[in-house]
Design a protein around this motif. Structure first.
Motif, PDB file in Angstrom:
ATOM      1  N   SER A  45       0.851  -1.184   0.000  1.00 32.57           N
ATOM      2  CA  SER A  45       0.000   0.000   0.000  1.00 32.57           C
ATOM      3  C   SER A  45       0.887   1.234   0.000  1.00 32.57           C
ATOM      4  CB  SER A  45      -0.890   0.006   1.237  1.00 32.57           C
ATOM      5  OG  SER A  45      -1.744  -1.107   1.213  1.00 32.57           O
ATOM      6  N   GLY A  66      -2.018  -1.536   5.394  1.00 31.10           N
ATOM      7  CA  GLY A  66      -3.069  -2.071   4.540  1.00 31.10           C
ATOM      8  C   GLY A  66      -3.544  -0.979   3.603  1.00 31.10           C
ATOM      9  N   LYS A  85      -6.263   0.635  10.155  1.00 35.57           N
ATOM     10  CA  LYS A  85      -6.472  -0.279  11.274  1.00 35.57           C
ATOM     11  C   LYS A  85      -6.413   0.374  12.664  1.00 35.57           C
ATOM     12  CE  LYS A  85      -4.643  -4.139   8.673  1.00 35.57           C
ATOM     13  NZ  LYS A  85      -3.608  -5.154   8.566  1.00 35.57           N
TER      14      LYS A  85
END
Length: 108
Positions: A45, A66, A85
């Motif tokens: 990412s 992510g 997250k």
């Protein structure tokens, strides 16, 4: 190959921002329209900042856990923010520094 076309509505001038090997996930335009932030996912990412004047790459940040969940510029255009997250990541793209701000417990 991915292409984003940025059009200056006052002048009609178009600038193409082009990249390959990255799948776009999120986009944000700086408040002054001078920069485009892209959040991409492929093997890793990444968030990138591009010049809307000539389509050149200005900076990249790949320290994400992510996919970038949305992107936004700060009002002065110095920070790019994305959700990650349980936190919000603030990236000063000129100084290439980051800060993670944890979400309150139970927030999603």
């Amino acid at each position: 190959v991915w292409v984003v076309v940025v059009r200056n509505m006052a002048t009609g001038k178009e600038t193409r921002v082009t990249w390959k090997d990255r799948t776009p996930y999120a986009l944000a335009l700086s408040p002054d329209g001078a920069r485009l932030a892209t959040g991409t996912i492929t093997r890793k990412s990444e968030v990138a900042v591009w010049s809307t004047a000539d389509g050149s790459l200005s900076a990249t940040f790949d320290g994400l856990d992510g996919a970038p969940h949305g992107l936004a510029f700060s009002p002065d255009g110095t920070l790019v923010t994305t959700g990650q997250k349980g936190a919000v990541v603030l990236w000063d793209w000129k100084a290439n520094t980051t800060r993670r701000v944890p979400l309150a417990e139970g927030a999603q």
